[in-house]
Design an enzyme around this catalytic site. Sequence first.
Site, PDB file in Angstrom:
ATOM      1  N   ASP A  51       6.858  -4.741  -8.990  1.00  0.00           N
ATOM      2  CA  ASP A  51       7.028  -4.210  -7.618  1.00  0.00           C
ATOM      3  C   ASP A  51       6.999  -5.302  -6.552  1.00  0.00           C
ATOM      4  OD1 ASP A  51       4.227  -4.478  -7.900  1.00  0.00           O
ATOM      5  OD2 ASP A  51       3.754  -2.504  -7.040  1.00  0.00           O
ATOM      6  N   LEU A 100      -5.819   3.577 -12.724  1.00  0.00           N
ATOM      7  CA  LEU A 100      -5.081   4.791 -12.349  1.00  0.00           C
ATOM      8  C   LEU A 100      -4.908   4.900 -10.837  1.00  0.00           C
ATOM      9  CD1 LEU A 100      -6.750   7.310 -14.827  1.00  0.00           C
ATOM     10  CD2 LEU A 100      -4.657   5.984 -15.112  1.00  0.00           C
ATOM     11  N   SER A 103      -7.799   3.667  -5.755  1.00  0.00           N
ATOM     12  CA  SER A 103      -7.836   3.123  -4.389  1.00  0.00           C
ATOM     13  C   SER A 103      -6.589   3.515  -3.605  1.00  0.00           C
ATOM     14  CB  SER A 103      -8.076   1.616  -4.380  1.00  0.00           C
ATOM     15  OG  SER A 103      -7.137   0.964  -5.172  1.00  0.00           O
ATOM     16  N   ASP A 131       1.957   1.996  -6.072  1.00  0.00           N
ATOM     17  CA  ASP A 131       0.885   2.990  -6.172  1.00  0.00           C
ATOM     18  C   ASP A 131       0.879   3.926  -4.965  1.00  0.00           C
ATOM     19  OD1 ASP A 131       0.346   1.353  -8.296  1.00  0.00           O
ATOM     20  OD2 ASP A 131      -1.421   0.437  -7.405  1.00  0.00           O
TER      21      ASP A 131
HETATM   22  C1  GLA Z   1      -1.504  -2.715  -9.360  1.00  0.00           C
HETATM   23  C2  GLA Z   1      -0.848  -2.914  -8.006  1.00  0.00           C
HETATM   24  C3  GLA Z   1       0.617  -2.488  -8.051  1.00  0.00           C
HETATM   25  C4  GLA Z   1       1.350  -3.140  -9.208  1.00  0.00           C
HETATM   26  C5  GLA Z   1       0.562  -3.001 -10.509  1.00  0.00           C
HETATM   27  C6  GLA Z   1       1.185  -3.791 -11.633  1.00  0.00           C
HETATM   28  O1  GLA Z   1      -1.560  -1.360  -9.668  1.00  0.00           O
HETATM   29  O2  GLA Z   1      -1.518  -2.182  -7.017  1.00  0.00           O
HETATM   30  O3  GLA Z   1       1.235  -2.770  -6.828  1.00  0.00           O
HETATM   31  O4  GLA Z   1       1.645  -4.479  -8.928  1.00  0.00           O
HETATM   32  O5  GLA Z   1      -0.785  -3.414 -10.362  1.00  0.00           O
HETATM   33  O6  GLA Z   1       2.416  -3.273 -11.980  1.00  0.00           O
END
Ligand code: GLA
Length: 381
Positions: A34, A120, A123, A167
């Site tokens: 991402d 998961l 946050s 997320d």
């Molecule tokens: C965490 C970060 C996301 C992403 C994942 C790995 O969840 O908050 O933005 O980078 O790690 O894919």
Amino acid sequence: MKNRVFEEFLARFGSGARLYAAPGRVNLIGEHTDYNGGFVLPGAIDRCIWLAVRPAAGRRSRIWSVDFDEGIELNIADEPPRVSWARYIYGVVSEMARRGVDVPAFDAVFGGDIPSGAGLSSSAALESVFAFALNDLSERKLTPVELARAGQMTEHRYIGVRCGIMDQMISLLGERDRVMRLDCRSLEYEMIPFRPEGCRLVLIDSMVSHSLAGTEYNLRRSQCERGVAIIARHVPRVTLLRDVGLDMLDTYRSEMDEWVYRRCRYVIEENVRLLIGCDRLRSGDYAGFGEKMFESHRGLSQEYGVSCGELDFIQEIARGYDGVLGSRMMGGGFGGCVLNLVSDGACESFLDEVDRRYAARYGLHPRTIDVVIGGGARRLE
Ligand code: GLA
């Protein structure tokens, strides 16, 4: 928990609260892509943070956490609080204010059932439920994408994790029985139906609690940026790893240190895996999709270096198990969960086998969590 949150609000602050929820997430494939402008494929889960909230007079907000059994008073004009959970809320309010929203003071109670430290995104759910609710209570409305940015920048500015936007996007915009193929550069997305017949998604929590705020996450990100900077000296249009193919990466390999090269190669390959995986999902080929999950784990573990012994141990059992279609560590890494796509018939015996061997090796039982792909942030009646 939903009822507990509501009752706690009644007891502490009286009536008149509105109730909101925002979920955690799984990510089927596309990890650490991402923040490189690549693709991800998350789905919201049926585990949430619930928030009861009501506007209040004055500048001070009162917030009670059911899970931590503690409360704080918050004024956005003051310094950020020290209590970690409160920093997220302070960050969200500040980031919304930056975007022109005049967030009222409020009384709030929240609590959830997303295990924290399991990868998961509890946050992001916390950020999203406050962003969504306060947006609903304010006059000027932000779009879901702006709310997601407010959550993401909360992590950057107030928590110290330079995370991507996956997320927050899925917590705000998730839909039942559908996963989101999100292009993290344009933020365009397509919801792909996810209803595997005869198989299901199961998370196995290694019980190793990760801390993304640890320097490793930010280090991976800067290694990717290092690779981009080297290539951009020759090809100025390149601003993200998304703009780079394997041929281009190989052309400038000699200028990179070996680790920078391998991190970048992983990201480029993971994007390709995801795109192929999505094609397979669209045609209902879940076994073919599962193969890409196995490959993704290999890359995360051996090239990107974000797995750990416990996750590899679980994934190795899964990979060799008849009836497991796909399996990979999930989320930021260094602990948390392995996500498995397992045929219904094999599920019980597979989980028993993992439990037995994991307990023999590490002296503790992993927790299993069935995944139900649910909806995104919402107001409840
Ligand atoms: C965490 C970060 C996301 C992403 C994942 C790995 O969840 O908050 O933005 O980078 O790690 O894919």
